[in-house]
Motif scaffolding. Structure first.
Motif, short mmCIF file in Angstrom:
data_model
loop_
_atom_site.label_atom_id
_atom_site.label_comp_id
_atom_site.label_asym_id
_atom_site.label_seq_id
_atom_site.Cartn_x
_atom_site.Cartn_y
_atom_site.Cartn_z
N TYR A 174 0.87 -1.34 0.34
CA TYR A 174 -0.38 -0.22 -0.07
C TYR A 174 0.97 1.65 0.47
O TYR A 174 0.82 2.15 -0.72
N THR A 175 1.84 1.98 0.92
CA THR A 175 2.42 2.72 1.12
C THR A 175 3.81 2.64 -0.37
O THR A 175 3.67 3.58 -0.76
N GLU A 198 -7.70 6.35 -4.02
CA GLU A 198 -6.64 4.65 -3.96
C GLU A 198 -5.35 4.98 -2.58
O GLU A 198 -4.60 4.30 -1.98
N ILE A 199 -5.75 6.63 -2.39
CA ILE A 199 -5.00 7.10 -1.10
C ILE A 199 -5.54 7.64 -0.35
O ILE A 199 -5.87 8.05 0.28
N ASP A 200 -5.40 6.65 0.98
CA ASP A 200 -5.33 6.60 2.25
C ASP A 200 -3.84 7.06 3.36
O ASP A 200 -4.01 6.20 4.08
N ASP A 201 -4.11 7.69 3.62
CA ASP A 201 -2.68 8.69 4.28
C ASP A 201 -2.99 7.94 5.99
O ASP A 201 -2.14 7.82 6.41
N ARG A 202 -4.17 7.96 6.08
CA ARG A 202 -4.04 6.28 7.79
C ARG A 202 -3.21 6.08 7.69
O ARG A 202 -2.56 4.94 8.47
N LEU A 203 -3.29 4.92 6.47
CA LEU A 203 -2.83 3.19 5.92
C LEU A 203 -0.88 3.37 5.45
O LEU A 203 -0.40 2.01 5.60
N ILE A 204 -1.01 4.71 5.31
CA ILE A 204 0.51 5.01 5.08
C ILE A 204 1.64 5.13 5.65
O ILE A 204 1.81 5.31 7.16
N ASP A 205 3.01 3.85 5.57
CA ASP A 205 3.80 3.76 6.53
C ASP A 205 5.12 5.10 6.80
O ASP A 205 5.99 4.70 5.61
N ASP A 230 -3.01 16.69 -0.67
CA ASP A 230 -4.01 17.83 1.21
C ASP A 230 -3.25 16.89 1.82
O ASP A 230 -5.07 16.26 2.34
N LEU A 231 -2.41 15.53 1.88
CA LEU A 231 -2.20 13.82 2.97
C LEU A 231 -1.94 15.20 3.94
O LEU A 231 -1.25 15.39 4.22
N ASN A 232 -2.39 14.52 5.42
CA ASN A 232 -1.83 14.57 6.52
C ASN A 232 -0.76 13.89 6.85
O ASN A 232 -0.85 12.16 7.41
N MET A 233 0.22 13.86 7.07
CA MET A 233 1.74 13.73 7.17
C MET A 233 2.57 13.96 8.64
O MET A 233 1.79 15.11 9.01
N PRO A 234 2.55 13.07 9.66
CA PRO A 234 2.43 13.53 10.85
C PRO A 234 3.76 14.27 10.91
O PRO A 234 4.82 13.77 9.55
#
Length: 357
Positions: A174-175, A198-205, A230-234
């Motif tokens: 996924y990542t 197809e991109i869910d920022d909660r599932l990205i490593d 516009d993805l939420n990145m830690p």
């Protein structure tokens, strides 16, 4: 983090060292121990170990543990506990010493890191030349220069450094897929070119993705793509994260530093870019080539003819296939049809193994 310690059960000093480590690591990791080759394979598999820490270096159990790690694709750390010191090797009969050296070098070379317990051991081990990734952590069992908590903390930092190396190898599918979409957005500066559903920022490593971006010198494209989508990145300060690199690793350079600046002939510039990328494929240069192929002044027919004249058509077609996979190059911007064959895999493997230890 899941860590499995493997050690010979008949050596009290090693056993005590492992006990102190396990106790100190409990707050930071899931830790298990194994002291025989009948259990460690199943334990490593069942606990989904991230690290196998092998203690000692002069029994067959350590070699079996390394082979187990290779089979399960688990990264290893080795603490020889002085058993590779010159005086320890000299105590063995000559024939046994020669046989043991072959076995020892085999599994020591495969370790991501070797932890020595003092300066003398570190210097002695380095003379063997078996592994350049040598760390020094004093042993709280035998010296009061370090506390058990400090020993565990320093050892944990080495584990983290191991896991923060070659993060591409550890990324889930996924990542990897999200990375391709992020790079495409970063290249084009427009989210309409990417299927955002197809991109869910909660599932990205994110940790592994961002470390990889730093190591491949593509962080500016990744950051821009994240912003465009516009993805939420830690917030992760990857500049402060340590990692191990292959002996001949060099940070990828921008294409213009390798082939010179654009001189006004788009076809000639693209031809030079393609030659360079085929010579030394890096993800950074693939991105730069893709960005150039999207320009409006590219003459596909002229470029295809130039590739044919240079006898580069098949090699470039394989490169186009890799661009399609890695950065989602659209069909309408391919100057020639992609080619996926056995030699295309060589390009894929070069990119995949660029950071491999």
């Amino acid at each position: 983090m899941n860590v499995l310690h493997i050690y010979p059960k008949n050596l009290e000093l090693i056993q005590r060292h492992v006990e102190l480590l396990v106790e100190g690591l409990k707050q930071s990791a899931t830790v298990m121990v194994a002291d025989n080759n009948k259990s460690f394979y199943q334990q490593a598999r069942d606990m989904q170990a991230d690290i196998i820490h092998i203690h000692g270096a002069n029994q067959i159990v350590q070699t079996k543990a390394m082979r187990c790690a290779r089979k399960l694709n688990i990264r290893c750390v080795v603490t020889p506990h002085g058993q590779l010191q010159p005086f320890a090797l000299d105590m063995l009969p000559a024939q046994q010493r020669a046989a043991m050296s072959l076995v020892q070098s085999e599994f020591i070379e495969g370790a991501y890191a070797v932890i020595t317990l003092g300066k003398m051991e570190r210097l002695g081990f380095m003379k063997l030349g078996w592994n350049p990734r040598v760390e020094e952590v004093h042993n709280a069992v035998t010296t009061n220069t370090i506390t058990p908590a400090e020993m565990a903390a320093q050892t944990f930092a080495i584990y983290q450094k191991v896991l923060d190396s070659n993060t591409l190898e550890q990324m889930d599918q996924y990542t990897l897929k999200a990375l391709s979409g992020i790079l495409k957005a970063g290249i084009l500066g427009d989210k309409r070119w990417v299927d955002t559903s197809e991109i869910d920022d909660r599932l990205i490593d994110w940790r592994r993705l961002l470390i990889f971006a730093d190591h491949e010198n593509i962080r500016n494209y990744v950051d821009y793509g994240i912003r465009i989508l516009d993805l939420n990145m830690p917030l992760i300060d990857t500049s402060r994260i340590a990692a191990y690199f292959p002996p001949k690793y060099h940070a990828p350079q921008p294409i213009k530093e390798l082939i010179g600046d654009y001189q006004g002939d788009e076809t000639d510039y693209l031809l030079r870019m393609i030659r360079q990328v085929l010579k030394v494929p890096t993800l950074l240069n693939l991105i730069e080539l893709t960005r150039e192929l999207y320009r409006e002044n590219v003459n596909d027919d002229k470029l295809a003819e130039a590739l044919e004249d240079a006898n580069l058509t098949k090699r470039a077609a394989r490169l186009i296939q890799v661009l399609k996979e890695q950065v989602l190059l659209d069909e309408g911007y391919m100057p020639i049809d992609p080619l996926d064959d056995r030699l295309t895999n060589q390009l894929r493997n070069h990119l995949k193994n660029h950071l491999k230890i």
